[in-house]
Design an enzyme around this catalytic site. Structure first.
Site, PDB file in Angstrom:
ATOM      1  N   VAL A 101      87.748  23.106  -8.100  1.00  0.00           N
ATOM      2  CA  VAL A 101      89.092  23.180  -8.033  1.00  0.00           C
ATOM      3  C   VAL A 101      89.607  24.582  -7.860  1.00  0.00           C
ATOM      4  O   VAL A 101      89.195  25.426  -8.483  1.00  0.00           O
ATOM      5  CB  VAL A 101      89.758  22.292  -9.288  1.00  0.00           C
ATOM      6  CG1 VAL A 101      89.126  22.940 -10.409  1.00  0.00           C
ATOM      7  CG2 VAL A 101      91.335  22.502  -9.386  1.00  0.00           C
ATOM      8  N   GLY A 102      90.455  24.792  -6.779  1.00  0.00           N
ATOM      9  CA  GLY A 102      90.851  26.236  -6.971  1.00  0.00           C
ATOM     10  C   GLY A 102      92.526  26.177  -6.697  1.00  0.00           C
ATOM     11  O   GLY A 102      92.996  25.354  -7.287  1.00  0.00           O
ATOM     12  N   LYS A 103      92.979  27.315  -6.359  1.00  0.00           N
ATOM     13  CA  LYS A 103      94.379  27.538  -6.410  1.00  0.00           C
ATOM     14  C   LYS A 103      95.077  26.687  -5.651  1.00  0.00           C
ATOM     15  O   LYS A 103      96.094  26.087  -5.922  1.00  0.00           O
ATOM     16  CB  LYS A 103      94.771  28.972  -5.792  1.00  0.00           C
ATOM     17  CG  LYS A 103      94.199  29.933  -6.818  1.00  0.00           C
ATOM     18  CD  LYS A 103      94.395  31.373  -6.312  1.00  0.00           C
ATOM     19  CE  LYS A 103      93.759  31.801  -4.957  1.00  0.00           C
ATOM     20  NZ  LYS A 103      92.093  31.610  -4.810  1.00  0.00           N
ATOM     21  N   GLU A 104      94.392  26.136  -4.355  1.00  0.00           N
ATOM     22  CA  GLU A 104      95.121  25.397  -3.357  1.00  0.00           C
ATOM     23  C   GLU A 104      94.386  24.286  -2.693  1.00  0.00           C
ATOM     24  O   GLU A 104      94.481  23.689  -1.824  1.00  0.00           O
ATOM     25  CB  GLU A 104      95.678  26.287  -2.357  1.00  0.00           C
ATOM     26  CG  GLU A 104      96.890  27.146  -2.864  1.00  0.00           C
ATOM     27  CD  GLU A 104      97.275  28.349  -1.655  1.00  0.00           C
ATOM     28  OE1 GLU A 104      98.350  28.753  -1.762  1.00  0.00           O
ATOM     29  OE2 GLU A 104      96.180  28.608  -1.045  1.00  0.00           O
ATOM     30  N   LYS A 119      87.451  17.932   0.803  1.00  0.00           N
ATOM     31  CA  LYS A 119      88.195  18.824   0.461  1.00  0.00           C
ATOM     32  C   LYS A 119      89.783  18.562   0.353  1.00  0.00           C
ATOM     33  O   LYS A 119      90.148  18.331   1.765  1.00  0.00           O
ATOM     34  CB  LYS A 119      87.997  20.092   1.107  1.00  0.00           C
ATOM     35  CG  LYS A 119      88.788  21.396   0.397  1.00  0.00           C
ATOM     36  CD  LYS A 119      88.429  22.699   1.026  1.00  0.00           C
ATOM     37  CE  LYS A 119      88.951  23.642   0.779  1.00  0.00           C
ATOM     38  NZ  LYS A 119      88.876  24.998   0.977  1.00  0.00           N
ATOM     39  N   GLY A 188      73.348  22.832  -4.289  1.00  0.00           N
ATOM     40  CA  GLY A 188      73.135  24.052  -4.693  1.00  0.00           C
ATOM     41  C   GLY A 188      74.314  24.887  -5.705  1.00  0.00           C
ATOM     42  O   GLY A 188      74.966  24.073  -6.184  1.00  0.00           O
ATOM     43  N   ASP A 222      88.603  35.411   3.747  1.00  0.00           N
ATOM     44  CA  ASP A 222      88.634  35.371   2.348  1.00  0.00           C
ATOM     45  C   ASP A 222      87.321  35.349   1.697  1.00  0.00           C
ATOM     46  O   ASP A 222      86.631  34.574   0.777  1.00  0.00           O
ATOM     47  CB  ASP A 222      89.226  33.962   1.927  1.00  0.00           C
ATOM     48  CG  ASP A 222      89.758  33.811   0.456  1.00  0.00           C
ATOM     49  OD1 ASP A 222      89.742  34.658  -0.332  1.00  0.00           O
ATOM     50  OD2 ASP A 222      89.512  32.777  -0.344  1.00  0.00           O
ATOM     51  N   PHE A 226      82.187  33.819  -4.158  1.00  0.00           N
ATOM     52  CA  PHE A 226      82.632  32.504  -4.503  1.00  0.00           C
ATOM     53  C   PHE A 226      82.663  31.475  -3.293  1.00  0.00           C
ATOM     54  O   PHE A 226      82.625  30.138  -3.719  1.00  0.00           O
ATOM     55  CB  PHE A 226      83.904  32.526  -5.078  1.00  0.00           C
ATOM     56  CG  PHE A 226      84.334  33.560  -6.294  1.00  0.00           C
ATOM     57  CD1 PHE A 226      83.725  33.280  -7.525  1.00  0.00           C
ATOM     58  CD2 PHE A 226      84.491  34.830  -5.982  1.00  0.00           C
ATOM     59  CE1 PHE A 226      84.019  33.979  -8.651  1.00  0.00           C
ATOM     60  CE2 PHE A 226      84.626  35.765  -7.321  1.00  0.00           C
ATOM     61  CZ  PHE A 226      84.317  35.329  -8.485  1.00  0.00           C
ATOM     62  N   ASN A 227      82.687  32.229  -2.258  1.00  0.00           N
ATOM     63  CA  ASN A 227      82.519  31.298  -0.930  1.00  0.00           C
ATOM     64  C   ASN A 227      81.290  31.092  -0.254  1.00  0.00           C
ATOM     65  O   ASN A 227      81.230  30.982   0.888  1.00  0.00           O
ATOM     66  CB  ASN A 227      83.762  31.520  -0.015  1.00  0.00           C
ATOM     67  CG  ASN A 227      85.333  31.288  -0.621  1.00  0.00           C
ATOM     68  OD1 ASN A 227      85.359  30.234  -1.474  1.00  0.00           O
ATOM     69  ND2 ASN A 227      86.002  32.115  -0.588  1.00  0.00           N
TER      70      ASN A 227
END
Ligand SMILES: Nc1ncnc2c1ncn2[C@@H]1O[C@H](COP(=O)(O)OP(=O)(O)OP(=O)(O)O)[C@@H](O)[C@H]1O
Ligand SMILES: [Mg+2]
Length: 285
Positions: A101-104, A119, A188, A222, A226-227
Protein backbone atom coordinates in the site's frame (compact mmCIF):
# COMPACT_ATOMS: atom_id res chain seq x y z
CA UNK A 1 -12.48 -1.14 4.36
CA UNK A 2 -10.73 -3.12 1.61
CA UNK A 3 -12.36 -4.59 -1.47
CA UNK A 4 -12.96 -8.35 -1.48
CA UNK A 5 -14.19 -10.91 -3.98
CA UNK A 6 -17.36 -11.32 -1.90
CA UNK A 7 -18.14 -7.66 -2.32
CA UNK A 8 -18.41 -8.20 -6.03
CA UNK A 9 -20.01 -11.62 -6.06
CA UNK A 10 -22.90 -10.37 -3.94
CA UNK A 11 -23.66 -7.38 -6.16
CA UNK A 12 -27.14 -7.48 -7.67
CA UNK A 13 -27.53 -6.71 -11.39
CA UNK A 14 -29.36 -3.46 -10.54
CA UNK A 15 -26.49 -2.46 -8.26
CA UNK A 16 -24.03 -2.92 -11.10
CA UNK A 17 -26.33 -0.87 -13.37
CA UNK A 18 -26.32 1.90 -10.76
CA UNK A 19 -22.53 1.86 -10.35
CA UNK A 20 -22.10 2.04 -14.13
CA UNK A 21 -24.63 4.87 -14.42
CA UNK A 22 -22.85 6.81 -11.66
CA UNK A 23 -19.52 6.30 -13.43
CA UNK A 24 -20.97 7.84 -16.61
CA UNK A 25 -22.91 10.62 -14.91
CA UNK A 26 -19.98 11.75 -12.80
CA UNK A 27 -18.50 13.32 -15.92
CA UNK A 28 -21.27 15.91 -15.55
CA UNK A 29 -22.05 15.89 -11.83
CA UNK A 30 -19.89 15.86 -8.74
CA UNK A 31 -22.99 14.55 -6.95
CA UNK A 32 -25.56 12.84 -9.15
CA UNK A 33 -29.12 13.90 -8.22
CA UNK A 34 -31.45 10.99 -7.42
CA UNK A 35 -33.92 11.86 -10.20
CA UNK A 36 -31.12 11.91 -12.80
CA UNK A 37 -29.92 8.52 -11.61
CA UNK A 38 -33.44 7.09 -11.62
CA UNK A 39 -33.93 8.25 -15.22
CA UNK A 40 -30.55 6.85 -16.31
CA UNK A 41 -31.10 3.35 -14.91
CA UNK A 42 -34.79 3.13 -15.83
CA UNK A 43 -35.89 1.56 -12.52
CA UNK A 44 -38.52 2.62 -10.00
CA UNK A 45 -37.31 5.24 -7.54
CA UNK A 46 -37.98 2.90 -4.60
CA UNK A 47 -35.80 0.22 -6.20
CA UNK A 48 -33.00 2.72 -6.80
CA UNK A 49 -33.07 4.03 -3.22
CA UNK A 50 -33.03 0.47 -1.86
CA UNK A 51 -30.11 -0.52 -4.09
CA UNK A 52 -28.25 2.70 -3.29
CA UNK A 53 -28.57 2.03 0.44
CA UNK A 54 -26.97 -1.39 -0.08
CA UNK A 55 -24.15 0.14 -2.11
CA UNK A 56 -23.60 2.69 0.65
CA UNK A 57 -23.38 -0.10 3.24
CA UNK A 58 -20.70 -1.73 1.10
CA UNK A 59 -18.78 1.56 0.99
CA UNK A 60 -19.09 1.88 -2.79
CA UNK A 61 -21.28 4.99 -2.98
CA UNK A 62 -21.46 8.18 -0.95
CA UNK A 63 -24.40 10.45 -0.22
CA UNK A 64 -24.34 14.18 0.09
CA UNK A 65 -27.21 16.41 1.24
CA UNK A 66 -25.78 19.83 0.47
CA UNK A 67 -26.47 21.74 -1.78
CA UNK A 68 -28.85 19.05 -3.04
CA UNK A 69 -29.41 15.32 -2.49
CA UNK A 70 -26.83 13.54 -4.58
CA UNK A 71 -24.78 10.39 -4.85
CA UNK A 72 -21.26 9.71 -6.00
CA UNK A 73 -19.10 6.70 -6.66
CA UNK A 74 -16.09 6.25 -4.38
CA UNK A 75 -12.97 4.16 -4.99
CA UNK A 76 -14.49 0.94 -3.70
CA UNK A 77 -17.31 1.25 -6.25
CA UNK A 78 -14.86 2.00 -9.03
CA UNK A 79 -12.72 -0.97 -7.84
CA UNK A 80 -15.78 -3.22 -8.09
CA UNK A 81 -16.54 -2.14 -11.67
CA UNK A 82 -12.97 -2.69 -12.83
CA UNK A 83 -12.62 -6.04 -11.03
CA UNK A 84 -15.88 -7.23 -12.49
CA UNK A 85 -14.70 -6.39 -16.02
CA UNK A 86 -11.33 -8.10 -15.48
CA UNK A 87 -13.10 -11.19 -14.13
CA UNK A 88 -15.57 -11.31 -17.03
CA UNK A 89 -12.70 -11.03 -19.51
CA UNK A 90 -11.01 -13.98 -17.80
CA UNK A 91 -7.94 -11.94 -16.83
CA UNK A 92 -8.37 -12.86 -13.17
CA UNK A 93 -10.12 -15.66 -11.35
CA UNK A 94 -9.51 -14.66 -7.75
CA UNK A 95 -8.37 -11.77 -5.64
CA UNK A 96 -5.90 -12.57 -2.85
CA UNK A 97 -4.28 -10.60 -0.04
CA UNK A 98 -3.14 -7.03 -0.05
CA UNK A 99 0.64 -7.03 -0.65
CA UNK A 100 1.45 -3.35 -0.76
CA UNK A 101 0.00 0.00 0.00
CA UNK A 102 1.41 3.34 -1.03
CA UNK A 103 0.36 6.96 -1.09
CA UNK A 104 -1.60 6.53 -4.27
CA UNK A 105 -2.07 2.85 -4.81
CA UNK A 106 -3.00 -0.47 -3.28
CA UNK A 107 -1.52 -3.72 -4.59
CA UNK A 108 -3.16 -7.14 -4.26
CA UNK A 109 -2.12 -10.62 -5.16
CA UNK A 110 -4.45 -12.35 -7.59
CA UNK A 111 -4.91 -15.47 -9.61
CA UNK A 112 -5.00 -15.26 -13.38
CA UNK A 113 -2.87 -17.16 -15.82
CA UNK A 114 -0.48 -17.81 -12.95
CA UNK A 115 0.10 -15.55 -10.01
CA UNK A 116 -0.56 -11.90 -10.77
CA UNK A 117 -0.33 -8.57 -8.96
CA UNK A 118 -3.22 -6.12 -9.25
CA UNK A 119 -2.27 -2.51 -8.74
CA UNK A 120 -5.23 -0.24 -7.98
CA UNK A 121 -4.32 3.37 -8.73
CA UNK A 122 -6.08 5.59 -6.21
CA UNK A 123 -4.99 9.03 -7.26
CA UNK A 124 -6.50 12.24 -6.09
CA UNK A 125 -9.73 11.43 -4.28
CA UNK A 126 -8.68 12.75 -0.91
CA UNK A 127 -7.02 15.82 -2.25
CA UNK A 128 -6.76 16.51 -5.91
CA UNK A 129 -4.07 19.08 -5.12
CA UNK A 130 -1.78 16.35 -3.84
CA UNK A 131 -1.36 14.79 -7.29
CA UNK A 132 2.35 14.92 -7.89
CA UNK A 133 3.47 17.80 -10.03
CA UNK A 134 5.71 15.71 -12.22
CA UNK A 135 2.73 13.62 -13.25
CA UNK A 136 1.54 15.71 -16.09
CA UNK A 137 -2.17 15.16 -15.76
CA UNK A 138 -4.47 17.41 -17.63
CA UNK A 139 -7.84 16.37 -16.27
CA UNK A 140 -10.49 16.48 -18.96
CA UNK A 141 -13.53 18.63 -18.22
CA UNK A 142 -14.94 16.50 -15.48
CA UNK A 143 -16.44 16.99 -12.07
CA UNK A 144 -14.68 13.94 -10.73
CA UNK A 145 -10.99 14.31 -11.50
CA UNK A 146 -10.03 11.32 -9.33
CA UNK A 147 -11.70 8.91 -11.77
CA UNK A 148 -9.73 10.43 -14.62
CA UNK A 149 -6.38 10.78 -12.83
CA UNK A 150 -6.52 7.25 -11.44
CA UNK A 151 -7.34 5.74 -14.80
CA UNK A 152 -4.67 7.80 -16.51
CA UNK A 153 -2.09 6.79 -13.93
CA UNK A 154 -2.87 3.11 -14.64
CA UNK A 155 -2.72 3.69 -18.40
CA UNK A 156 0.67 5.39 -18.06
CA UNK A 157 2.06 2.54 -15.97
CA UNK A 158 0.69 -0.10 -18.36
CA UNK A 159 2.22 1.72 -21.33
CA UNK A 160 5.63 1.84 -19.62
CA UNK A 161 5.52 -1.88 -18.85
CA UNK A 162 4.52 -2.70 -22.45
CA UNK A 163 7.32 -0.51 -23.79
CA UNK A 164 9.96 -1.99 -21.50
CA UNK A 165 9.08 -5.68 -21.21
CA UNK A 166 10.96 -7.97 -21.85
CA UNK A 167 14.08 -5.91 -22.66
CA UNK A 168 14.12 -4.37 -19.20
CA UNK A 169 13.46 -6.45 -16.08
CA UNK A 170 9.96 -5.22 -15.23
CA UNK A 171 6.83 -7.26 -14.43
CA UNK A 172 5.11 -8.69 -17.51
CA UNK A 173 2.07 -6.48 -18.21
CA UNK A 174 -1.06 -8.64 -18.38
CA UNK A 175 -4.05 -6.31 -18.68
CA UNK A 176 -5.46 -2.96 -17.61
CA UNK A 177 -9.00 -1.82 -16.95
CA UNK A 178 -9.98 1.59 -15.65
CA UNK A 179 -7.56 2.28 -12.77
CA UNK A 180 -6.26 -1.29 -12.33
CA UNK A 181 -3.06 -2.68 -13.83
CA UNK A 182 -2.68 -6.46 -13.82
CA UNK A 183 0.89 -7.65 -14.07
CA UNK A 184 3.10 -10.60 -13.30
CA UNK A 185 3.59 -11.20 -9.58
CA UNK A 186 7.24 -10.80 -8.65
CA UNK A 187 8.27 -12.96 -5.69
CA UNK A 188 10.94 -11.60 -3.40
CA UNK A 189 11.43 -8.50 -1.29
CA UNK A 190 11.90 -4.80 -1.87
CA UNK A 191 15.58 -3.85 -2.08
CA UNK A 192 15.30 -1.69 1.07
CA UNK A 193 14.46 -4.88 3.03
CA UNK A 194 17.16 -7.02 1.43
CA UNK A 195 20.82 -7.60 2.15
CA UNK A 196 22.45 -8.40 -1.19
CA UNK A 197 25.50 -10.67 -1.26
CA UNK A 198 27.37 -8.99 -4.11
CA UNK A 199 26.39 -5.32 -3.91
CA UNK A 200 28.71 -4.13 -6.67
CA UNK A 201 27.44 -6.70 -9.14
CA UNK A 202 23.88 -5.90 -8.12
CA UNK A 203 24.30 -2.15 -8.52
CA UNK A 204 25.83 -2.71 -11.96
CA UNK A 205 22.82 -4.84 -12.88
CA UNK A 206 20.44 -2.08 -11.74
CA UNK A 207 22.35 0.58 -13.68
CA UNK A 208 22.27 -1.72 -16.73
CA UNK A 209 18.45 -1.91 -16.49
CA UNK A 210 18.17 1.88 -16.12
CA UNK A 211 20.36 2.19 -19.22
CA UNK A 212 18.21 -0.20 -21.27
CA UNK A 213 15.06 1.70 -20.24
CA UNK A 214 16.74 4.98 -21.20
CA UNK A 215 17.56 3.63 -24.63
CA UNK A 216 13.89 2.68 -25.06
CA UNK A 217 13.05 6.33 -24.32
CA UNK A 218 11.93 5.87 -20.71
CA UNK A 219 13.12 7.40 -17.41
CA UNK A 220 11.55 5.97 -14.25
CA UNK A 221 11.28 9.31 -12.40
CA UNK A 222 10.53 7.82 -8.95
CA UNK A 223 13.50 5.50 -8.72
CA UNK A 224 14.71 4.28 -5.35
CA UNK A 225 15.43 1.14 -3.31
CA UNK A 226 11.67 0.95 -2.57
CA UNK A 227 10.82 0.39 -6.24
CA UNK A 228 13.24 -2.46 -6.90
CA UNK A 229 12.27 -6.04 -6.12
CA UNK A 230 15.00 -8.58 -5.35
CA UNK A 231 14.94 -12.35 -5.75
CA UNK A 232 17.31 -15.10 -6.85
CA UNK A 233 16.86 -14.00 -10.48
CA UNK A 234 18.21 -10.53 -9.65
CA UNK A 235 16.38 -7.21 -9.73
CA UNK A 236 12.98 -6.19 -11.12
CA UNK A 237 12.10 -2.52 -11.53
CA UNK A 238 8.52 -1.69 -10.47
CA UNK A 239 6.18 1.33 -9.96
CA UNK A 240 6.20 3.17 -13.30
CA UNK A 241 3.14 5.52 -13.48
CA UNK A 242 5.21 8.71 -13.31
CA UNK A 243 7.76 7.72 -15.99
CA UNK A 244 9.01 10.40 -18.28
CA UNK A 245 10.12 10.42 -21.91
CA UNK A 246 13.85 10.92 -22.48
CA UNK A 247 13.13 13.90 -24.75
CA UNK A 248 11.29 15.76 -21.97
CA UNK A 249 12.93 19.13 -21.17
CA UNK A 250 13.57 18.00 -17.55
CA UNK A 251 14.82 14.55 -18.53
CA UNK A 252 18.42 15.20 -17.50
CA UNK A 253 17.48 16.50 -14.04
CA UNK A 254 15.06 13.66 -13.38
CA UNK A 255 17.49 10.97 -14.55
CA UNK A 256 20.18 12.50 -12.35
CA UNK A 257 17.81 12.42 -9.37
CA UNK A 258 16.91 8.75 -10.06
CA UNK A 259 20.57 7.76 -10.29
CA UNK A 260 21.52 9.83 -7.29
CA UNK A 261 18.85 8.06 -5.19
CA UNK A 262 20.22 4.64 -5.93
CA UNK A 263 23.91 5.60 -5.63
CA UNK A 264 23.21 7.26 -2.28
CA UNK A 265 21.48 4.11 -1.07
CA UNK A 266 24.39 1.83 -2.06
CA UNK A 267 26.87 4.25 -0.53
CA UNK A 268 24.99 4.37 2.76
CA UNK A 269 24.22 0.67 3.06
CA UNK A 270 27.19 -0.97 1.34
CA UNK A 271 29.84 1.80 1.32
CA UNK A 272 30.01 1.55 -2.47
CA UNK A 273 31.11 4.81 -4.01
CA UNK A 274 30.14 5.40 -7.65
CA UNK A 275 30.69 8.71 -9.39
CA UNK A 276 27.41 10.27 -10.49
CA UNK A 277 28.85 11.79 -13.68
CA UNK A 278 30.41 8.47 -14.75
CA UNK A 279 27.12 6.71 -14.05
CA UNK A 280 25.11 9.32 -15.99
CA UNK A 281 27.47 8.85 -18.95
CA UNK A 282 27.20 5.09 -18.68
CA UNK A 283 23.37 5.25 -18.75
CA UNK A 284 23.02 7.78 -21.56
CA UNK A 285 25.79 6.62 -23.89
N1 LIG B 1 4.31 -6.97 -9.64
C1 LIG B 1 4.49 -7.03 -8.32
N2 LIG B 1 4.80 -8.20 -7.73
C2 LIG B 1 4.97 -8.27 -6.38
N3 LIG B 1 4.84 -7.24 -5.54
C3 LIG B 1 4.53 -6.05 -6.07
C4 LIG B 1 4.33 -5.86 -7.47
N4 LIG B 1 4.03 -4.57 -7.71
C5 LIG B 1 4.04 -3.97 -6.50
N5 LIG B 1 4.34 -4.83 -5.51
C6 LIG B 1 4.45 -4.53 -4.07
O1 LIG B 1 3.57 -3.46 -3.74
C7 LIG B 1 4.30 -2.33 -3.29
C8 LIG B 1 3.67 -1.05 -3.82
O2 LIG B 1 3.70 -1.05 -5.24
P1 LIG B 1 4.29 0.15 -6.08
O3 LIG B 1 5.67 0.46 -5.63
O4 LIG B 1 4.11 -0.18 -7.52
O5 LIG B 1 3.30 1.32 -5.76
P2 LIG B 1 3.37 2.51 -4.65
O6 LIG B 1 4.75 2.65 -4.12
O7 LIG B 1 2.24 2.27 -3.77
O8 LIG B 1 3.01 3.68 -5.55
P3 LIG B 1 3.02 5.20 -5.17
O9 LIG B 1 4.29 5.67 -5.81
O10 LIG B 1 1.79 5.69 -5.82
O11 LIG B 1 3.03 5.34 -3.67
C9 LIG B 1 5.71 -2.56 -3.79
O12 LIG B 1 6.67 -1.90 -2.99
C10 LIG B 1 5.86 -4.05 -3.74
O13 LIG B 1 6.20 -4.50 -2.44
MG1 LIG C 1 6.59 2.15 -4.85
Amino acid sequence: MAISADHIRTLHKYEIDILQALERLMRNYEWVPLEVLVRAVGLAESEVTFRISRLMQKGMVRYNAVPYDGYSLVFMGYDALALRTLTKKGTIQALGCMIGVGKESVVYEGLGLGCVALKFHHVGQRSFQSVRLNREYKPEQTHSPWIFTSRQSAEREFLALKTLHPVVKVPLPVDQNRHIVVMEYIPGVNLNNARVEEPEEFLDEIIGEVRKAYHLGVIHADFSEFNIMVNERGCTLIDWPQWMETDHPNADTILRRDINNILTYFLRKYQLSYDIEDTMRCVTS
